[in-house]
Write an enzyme that holds these catalytic residues in place. Structure first.
Site: not given
Length: 309
Positions: A11-12, A32, A36, A94, A100, A140, A154, A183
């Protein structure tokens, strides 16, 4: 050689971070699903795994893990609410499990959207937020807030070295301008270069503060690789506000465009103001933005102009 795993690495933001990691001689793996972005933005030397982050499992170990996978455009995440919240819930879990097992530094890329319609401007990291928990943007906003809570859980339970950044409206070359993925900056630039109307939601008096991609990479790298930063949450953005009306006028001026500004119906739950308090970034990272808005916009305009030609 240090190994780094980056979700959303094509992505960007991700592809810019990949470049930085490669320049620092890291072995880079990207997860990925290419949902998008139109182009492949990373070199062949990168291990690209085409998979949704919420479905991804790994037996390999890494030194650094950066979770960037997201749908950051409002129109995009509003049209894909389930996918949006899964990447920032199951996907975050995930990536934390891999961190971990690896005993890795884990960086979660949150968002200024966790602040919602903030009452404190510029907004510090200590502000809890004013967010609609079940509104149209909640897939979002609340996904990001949940992921922050999970990341800190965590950190506290397993003593993982976690770091949370909250970016504010990052822009620059390679940001996608088309359709629901666009955007405000790439859309406005694209329209202006074509002399099309620039469409502004509402009265245009809402403010945003914009950060050029090179400044974001610089801050992110300092935060990711710096010492004694475990458990920290840091704004990475700008504290220079501009109204959307003034921003549209600036784009028209910088592109010598004949575009007109037209106003559309206001979007639900759209924050009125957005500006980052950078006190913590300056203190912990020794960082503040170096590229002013006009300089960054001119670089971005040049990129889109070349693509149109």
């Amino acid at each position: 050689m240090n190994r780094i795993l980056i979700s959303g690495g094509n992505g960007f933001l991700g592809s810019a971070l990949v470049e930085k990691a490669l320049k620092n001689s890291m072995d880079v793996t990207v997860i990925d699903d290419l949902s998008t972005m139109v182009d492949i933005n990373i070199p062949d030397t990168v291990n690209l795994i085409r998979e949704k982050v919420e479905n991804f499992k790994a037996d390999e170990k890494y030194d650094y893990i950066v979770h960037l996978a997201a749908r950051p455009s409002p129109e995009d995440y509003i049209n894909h609410p389930i996918e949006t919240i899964l990447s920032n819930s199951v996907g975050t879990n995930n990536m934390l499990e891999i961190a971990k097992k690896s005993n890795a530094v884990f960086m979660y890329t949150s968002s200024s959207e966790v602040y919602g319609d903030a009452a404190v401007i510029p907004t510090p990291e200590t502000y809890y937020g004013y967010v609609n928990p079940n509104g149209i943007r909640s897939c979002y906003d609340e996904g990001k807030r949940y992921s922050e809570a999970l990341t800190m859980a965590y950190h506290r339970k397993y003593n993982i070295d976690t770091r949370i950044q909250r970016p504010f409206n990052v822009y620059g070359p390679r940001i996608r301008p088309d359709g629901e993925y666009g955007r405000v900056i790439p859309r406005f630039v694209n329209w202006a270069l074509k002399n099309d109307d620039i469409k502004v939601f509402g009265d245009g008096e809402r403010t945003r503060s914009f950060l050029y991609i090179d400044d974001w990479v610089d801050a992110t790298w300092k935060f990711l690789t710096g010492d004694n930063l475990s458990g920290e949450i840091v704004n990475i953005g700008s504290n220079k506000e501009i109204t959307i009306n003034d921003f549209a006028k600036k784009i028209i001026s910088l592109t010598n465009s004949n575009s007109k500004i037209v106003h559309l119906e206001e979007r639900p739950d759209d924050p009125k103001r957005r500006s980052a308090d950078l006190t913590k970034a300056k203190k912990l990272l020794g960082w503040s933005p170096q590229i002013d808005l006009d300089t960054g916009l001119n670089k971005t305009i040049k990129y889109f102009k070349e693509r149109l030609e």
